[in-house]
Scaffold this motif. Structure first.
Motif, short mmCIF file in Angstrom:
data_model
loop_
_atom_site.label_atom_id
_atom_site.label_comp_id
_atom_site.label_asym_id
_atom_site.label_seq_id
_atom_site.Cartn_x
_atom_site.Cartn_y
_atom_site.Cartn_z
N PRO A 1 7.00 -23.94 -8.17
CA PRO A 1 7.56 -22.66 -8.62
C PRO A 1 7.63 -21.65 -7.48
CG PRO A 1 5.79 -23.38 -10.08
CD PRO A 1 5.78 -24.29 -8.90
N GLN A 2 8.61 -20.78 -7.56
CA GLN A 2 8.67 -19.66 -6.62
C GLN A 2 8.06 -18.44 -7.28
OE1 GLN A 2 12.59 -19.12 -4.91
NE2 GLN A 2 12.75 -21.28 -4.39
N HIS A 3 7.29 -17.71 -6.50
CA HIS A 3 6.64 -16.50 -6.98
C HIS A 3 7.33 -15.32 -6.31
CE1 HIS A 3 3.17 -18.69 -8.75
NE2 HIS A 3 3.55 -19.59 -7.86
N PHE A 4 7.82 -14.39 -7.13
CA PHE A 4 8.62 -13.27 -6.65
C PHE A 4 7.82 -11.97 -6.60
CE2 PHE A 4 13.09 -14.72 -6.63
CZ PHE A 4 12.93 -15.97 -7.19
N GLY A 5 8.19 -11.13 -5.63
CA GLY A 5 7.72 -9.76 -5.65
C GLY A 5 8.57 -8.92 -6.58
N ASP A 6 8.22 -7.66 -6.71
CA ASP A 6 8.95 -6.77 -7.61
C ASP A 6 10.12 -6.09 -6.92
OD1 ASP A 6 6.16 -5.79 -9.71
OD2 ASP A 6 7.70 -7.33 -9.97
N GLY A 7 10.34 -6.41 -5.67
CA GLY A 7 11.57 -6.01 -5.01
C GLY A 7 11.51 -4.67 -4.29
N THR A 8 12.48 -4.52 -3.40
CA THR A 8 12.75 -3.24 -2.74
C THR A 8 14.16 -2.82 -3.14
OG1 THR A 8 11.36 -3.62 -0.81
CG2 THR A 8 13.18 -2.07 -0.54
#
Lengths: 115, 111
Positions: A103-110
């Protein structure tokens, strides 16, 4: 639970300026990715990075874009000369092992806003 | 990339099960079926993945049709926090390939 963290949460930049988006992936992960999402549109793949080099990039990722892992913890996306159409959410992701289909784990973004 | 088809939107009542369908009639024998979701103002979040057999984890269950041309993500008891866009993604079983997101299903939970 370990998280991918991204800074800043919101970046406002004048068109033509350089911008660097920063990500701290999960510490023992080996694969790193950048995606972007223009408002109201799909999440789009930009680039993947493994073993200190780009493993795949999309058509969006032209020579205005670059990625770097300057130390053991950070993963950055640089846009050299920003355009209005670069305004989007940029997500960093990481995945762990060499085994496929992790699985890929994502940040909450910029959120990048180009004026 | 093999394509998936999902309904644009679904609604469900809070505390009831939710079944989110996905069609992937052109799936190849080595494609894994992945599900991610994206809550408002957040990045995508991994939910579950499988190849042939049904899978369960703490978040959800994945039911895969015998011919693998469709799958269903099951949330056993929806909460308001499950309101999100759910993406069904096929991913080849080699390396750690990019994820190709479609438009997904926007799930609304009714209190």
């Amino acid at each position: 639970e370990p998280e991918v963290t991204q800074t800043p949460s919101h970046q406002v930049t004048q068109m033509g300026q350089e911008v660097i988006l920063r990500c701290v992936p999960i510490s023992n992960h080996l694969y790193f990715y950048w995606y972007r999402q223009i408002l109201g549109q799909k999440v789009e793949f930009l680039v993947s990075f493994y073993n200190n080099e780009i493993s795949e990039k999309s058509e969006i990722f032209d020579d205005q874009f670059s990625v770097e892992r300057p130390d053991g913890s950070n993963f950055t996306l640089k846009i050299r000369s920003t355009k209005l159409e670069d305004s989007a959410m940029y997500f960093c992701a990481s995945s762990g092992q060499v085994l496929s289909n992790q699985p890929q784990h994502f940040g909450d973004g910029t959120r990048l806003s180009i004026l | 990339d093999a394509k998936t088809t999902q309904p644009n939107s679904m609604e469900s009542n809070e505390e009831e099960p939710v079944h989110l369908p996905c069609n992937h009639s052109t799936i190849s024998g080595t494609d894994y079926i992945h599900w991610y979701r994206q809550l408002p103002s957040q990045g995508p979040e991994y939910v579950i993945h499988g190849l042939t057999s049904n899978v369960n984890n703490r978040m959800a269950s994945l039911a895969i049709a015998e011919d693998r041309k469709s799958s269903t993500l099951i949330l056993h008891r929806a909460t308001l926090r499950d309101a999100a866009v759910y993406y069904c993604i096929l991913r080849p079983n080699f390396g750690n390939e990019k994820l190709t997101f479609g438009t997904g299903t926007r799930l609304t939970i009714i209190p």
